[in-house]
Design a protein around this motif. Structure first.
Motif, PDB file in Angstrom:
ATOM      1  N   ALA A 103     -34.612   4.328 -10.243  1.00  0.00           N
ATOM      2  CA  ALA A 103     -35.133   4.977  -9.044  1.00  0.00           C
ATOM      3  C   ALA A 103     -35.385   6.454  -9.321  1.00  0.00           C
ATOM      4  N   ALA A 104     -36.115   7.107  -8.388  1.00  0.00           N
ATOM      5  CA  ALA A 104     -36.357   8.551  -8.452  1.00  0.00           C
ATOM      6  C   ALA A 104     -35.247   9.238  -7.661  1.00  0.00           C
ATOM      7  N   VAL A 105     -34.367   9.940  -8.352  1.00  0.00           N
ATOM      8  CA  VAL A 105     -33.115  10.415  -7.766  1.00  0.00           C
ATOM      9  C   VAL A 105     -33.039  11.947  -7.779  1.00  0.00           C
ATOM     10  N   ILE A 106     -32.524  12.512  -6.682  1.00  0.00           N
ATOM     11  CA  ILE A 106     -32.178  13.933  -6.647  1.00  0.00           C
ATOM     12  C   ILE A 106     -30.694  14.066  -6.341  1.00  0.00           C
ATOM     13  N   ASN A 107     -30.097  15.159  -6.854  1.00  0.00           N
ATOM     14  CA  ASN A 107     -28.677  15.424  -6.626  1.00  0.00           C
ATOM     15  C   ASN A 107     -28.442  16.605  -5.705  1.00  0.00           C
ATOM     16  N   ALA A 108     -29.549  17.252  -5.302  1.00  0.00           N
ATOM     17  CA  ALA A 108     -29.462  18.381  -4.377  1.00  0.00           C
ATOM     18  C   ALA A 108     -30.855  18.696  -3.872  1.00  0.00           C
ATOM     19  N   PHE A 109     -30.940  19.389  -2.735  1.00  0.00           N
ATOM     20  CA  PHE A 109     -32.234  19.815  -2.223  1.00  0.00           C
ATOM     21  C   PHE A 109     -32.913  20.762  -3.225  1.00  0.00           C
TER      22      PHE A 109
ATOM     23  N   ALA B 234     -37.606  16.625   0.515  1.00  0.00           N
ATOM     24  CA  ALA B 234     -36.673  16.746  -0.607  1.00  0.00           C
ATOM     25  C   ALA B 234     -36.357  18.199  -0.939  1.00  0.00           C
ATOM     26  N   SER B 235     -37.181  19.119  -0.451  1.00  0.00           N
ATOM     27  CA  SER B 235     -36.922  20.538  -0.693  1.00  0.00           C
ATOM     28  C   SER B 235     -35.780  21.056   0.169  1.00  0.00           C
ATOM     29  N   GLY B 236     -35.511  20.357   1.272  1.00  0.00           N
ATOM     30  CA  GLY B 236     -34.483  20.803   2.206  1.00  0.00           C
ATOM     31  C   GLY B 236     -35.011  21.719   3.287  1.00  0.00           C
ATOM     32  N   LYS B 237     -36.316  22.038   3.245  1.00  0.00           N
ATOM     33  CA  LYS B 237     -36.903  22.999   4.185  1.00  0.00           C
ATOM     34  C   LYS B 237     -37.601  22.321   5.366  1.00  0.00           C
ATOM     35  N   HIS B 238     -37.769  21.004   5.308  1.00  0.00           N
ATOM     36  CA  HIS B 238     -38.417  20.279   6.391  1.00  0.00           C
ATOM     37  C   HIS B 238     -37.401  19.997   7.492  1.00  0.00           C
ATOM     38  N   TYR B 239     -37.884  19.934   8.736  1.00  0.00           N
ATOM     39  CA  TYR B 239     -36.953  19.728   9.850  1.00  0.00           C
ATOM     40  C   TYR B 239     -36.216  18.395   9.777  1.00  0.00           C
ATOM     41  N   SER B 240     -36.771  17.420   9.029  1.00  0.00           N
ATOM     42  CA  SER B 240     -36.107  16.119   8.929  1.00  0.00           C
ATOM     43  C   SER B 240     -35.312  15.962   7.630  1.00  0.00           C
ATOM     44  N   SER B 241     -35.216  17.029   6.829  1.00  0.00           N
ATOM     45  CA  SER B 241     -34.558  16.924   5.520  1.00  0.00           C
ATOM     46  C   SER B 241     -33.127  16.420   5.611  1.00  0.00           C
ATOM     47  N   LYS B 242     -32.346  17.016   6.497  1.00  0.00           N
ATOM     48  CA  LYS B 242     -30.929  16.654   6.556  1.00  0.00           C
ATOM     49  C   LYS B 242     -30.703  15.251   7.110  1.00  0.00           C
ATOM     50  N   LYS B 243     -31.628  14.794   7.938  1.00  0.00           N
ATOM     51  CA  LYS B 243     -31.512  13.433   8.449  1.00  0.00           C
ATOM     52  C   LYS B 243     -31.830  12.419   7.361  1.00  0.00           C
ATOM     53  N   LEU B 244     -32.854  12.717   6.556  1.00  0.00           N
ATOM     54  CA  LEU B 244     -33.249  11.792   5.496  1.00  0.00           C
ATOM     55  C   LEU B 244     -32.298  11.850   4.301  1.00  0.00           C
ATOM     56  N   PHE B 245     -31.678  13.028   4.117  1.00  0.00           N
ATOM     57  CA  PHE B 245     -30.775  13.198   2.968  1.00  0.00           C
ATOM     58  C   PHE B 245     -29.433  13.755   3.438  1.00  0.00           C
ATOM     59  N   PRO B 246     -28.635  12.932   4.111  1.00  0.00           N
ATOM     60  CA  PRO B 246     -27.334  13.404   4.586  1.00  0.00           C
ATOM     61  C   PRO B 246     -26.297  13.501   3.466  1.00  0.00           C
ATOM     62  N   GLN B 247     -26.611  12.929   2.291  1.00  0.00           N
ATOM     63  CA  GLN B 247     -25.672  12.946   1.173  1.00  0.00           C
ATOM     64  C   GLN B 247     -26.450  12.848  -0.135  1.00  0.00           C
ATOM     65  N   PHE B 248     -25.774  13.224  -1.224  1.00  0.00           N
ATOM     66  CA  PHE B 248     -26.354  13.139  -2.567  1.00  0.00           C
ATOM     67  C   PHE B 248     -25.355  12.476  -3.503  1.00  0.00           C
ATOM     68  N   PRO B 249     -25.857  11.846  -4.575  1.00  0.00           N
ATOM     69  CA  PRO B 249     -27.264  11.681  -4.971  1.00  0.00           C
ATOM     70  C   PRO B 249     -28.007  10.770  -4.001  1.00  0.00           C
ATOM     71  N   ALA B 250     -29.331  10.883  -4.031  1.00  0.00           N
ATOM     72  CA  ALA B 250     -30.150  10.098  -3.111  1.00  0.00           C
ATOM     73  C   ALA B 250     -31.489   9.785  -3.752  1.00  0.00           C
ATOM     74  N   ILE B 251     -32.120   8.722  -3.261  1.00  0.00           N
ATOM     75  CA  ILE B 251     -33.441   8.310  -3.723  1.00  0.00           C
ATOM     76  C   ILE B 251     -34.481   8.869  -2.762  1.00  0.00           C
ATOM     77  N   VAL B 252     -35.553   9.448  -3.286  1.00  0.00           N
ATOM     78  CA  VAL B 252     -36.604  10.015  -2.441  1.00  0.00           C
ATOM     79  C   VAL B 252     -37.610   8.937  -2.043  1.00  0.00           C
ATOM     80  N   GLY B 253     -38.454   9.279  -1.051  1.00  0.00           N
ATOM     81  CA  GLY B 253     -39.503   8.358  -0.605  1.00  0.00           C
ATOM     82  C   GLY B 253     -39.166   7.706   0.717  1.00  0.00           C
TER      83      GLY B 253
END
Length: 319
Positions: free
Chosen positions: A3-9, A45-64
């Motif tokens: 998968a395409a994974v990020i560990n932080a915004f 995934a940058s963390g700057k969008h208003y929905s960032s924290k809802k979509l990525f409440p924890q890490f690591p996470a898969i984007v998309g």
């Protein structure tokens, strides 16, 4: 699974192993066939969008946030609503909702085209309530969404479509896609302001803006009346993207008597979206929508994520 994974915004996603997703009640396990890589994915995934924290409440996470998958029975479906930390850019997903893709439609087109069409179709038809014969200005028409917006505006009966953009090749292509006139945003600001003043003087009913930022400021300034009195024309201005900046300086005079009405996509019901999707699928099957699509292996997500040479092309990730 891969998968395409990020560990932080703010990180560039990496192609790596991630624990297999296990469907919960109400979710459907799918093999992923194609996912479109959009600015929305980068923004969240940058963390700057208003929905960032809802979509990525924890890490690591898969984007998309969505894509096209295949059921165990072999049926092609559109999917979305994954449970964090699982996203769409993976070999498999557990989807909260699925919609069947009509037979005969390629997975890459099914992933790339519908969202771009709806981004223009819904606000033009239901928020701005575009009427046949009206004039539409597409600000930022050389990008993927802008190109589609030109086509959608014509499909909805626009009498004239004015397109703005910076890429010379795309500006030429826009004439073939339905644009009646173009404005080159690479012009110096003084000349660009004059160009905007000229097209505004000719009459504009609807603006759909994928740029915002400084180009929007110059365009909005062109609507400010130079004489006292009430507005002579109603202009519905749809804010749909922010490729040139996330904010603008907006003087009160731009709204008082200009006739400008600023709006977003607006309140649109799920039933309306589902009904319009039928027409979108029919349009794709009939070849009515032009979009340049490049397939990229999911394994190359890091390179794809940082591409700057797209020139109106949509990248589709294929596991």
């Amino acid at each position: 699974m891969k998968a395409a994974v990020i560990n932080a915004f703010g990180e560039t996603p990496r192609y790596s192993e991630f624990p297999d997703v296990i469907p919960a009640e109400g979710e459907q396990l799918l093999g992923v066939e194609a996912c479109v890589l959009e600015n929305f994915d980068k923004g969240t995934a940058s963390g700057k969008h208003y929905s960032s924290k809802k979509l990525f409440p924890q890490f690591p996470a898969i984007v998309g946030t969505g894509g096209i998958g295949r059921t165990k029975e072999g049926r092609l479906v559109s999917f979305g609503n994954m449970r964090p930390p699982y996203g769409a850019f993976a070999e498999r997903v557990a989807a909260g909702y699925v919609l069947p893709v009509p037979d005969g439609i390629d997975a890459a087109k099914a992933a790339a085209i519908p969202r771009s069409v709806l981004t223009s179709l819904l606000p033009l038809k239901y928020s701005a309530k575009l009427q046949p014969g009206e004039t539409v200005l597409v600000n930022g028409a050389t990008g993927v969404s802008g190109r589609i917006a030109v086509q959608v505006a014509k499909m909805l009966g626009a009498g004239k479509v004015i397109a703005t953009g910076r890429n010379a090749r795309s500006l030429q292509l826009l004439g073939q896609l339905g644009a009646d006139a173009v404005v080159d945003l690479k012009e110096p600001e003084e000349q660009l302001a004059e160009a905007f003043a000229s097209v505004v003087a000719g009459g504009i009913d609807v603006v759909i803006d994928f740029l915002w930022g400084r180009p929007a400021e110059l365009l909005i300034s062109a609507f400010i009346p130079q004489e006292a009195g009430f507005a002579k024309r109603r202009v519905r201005y749809i804010q749909s993207g922010e490729k040139a900046g996330s904010s603008v300086s907006l003087p009160g005079s731009a709204l008082r008597t200009s006739g400008l009405e600023l709006m977003g996509i607006g309140k649109i019901s799920l039933e309306t979206v589902q009904e319009e999707m039928k027409g979108v699928w029919n349009g794709i099957a009939a070849g009515k929508f032009y979009m340049e699509i490049e397939k990229v292996a999911l394994a190359d997500i890091a390179d794809a994520w940082n591409r700057t040479d797209l020139d109106g092309k949509r990248l589709v990730l294929v596991p």
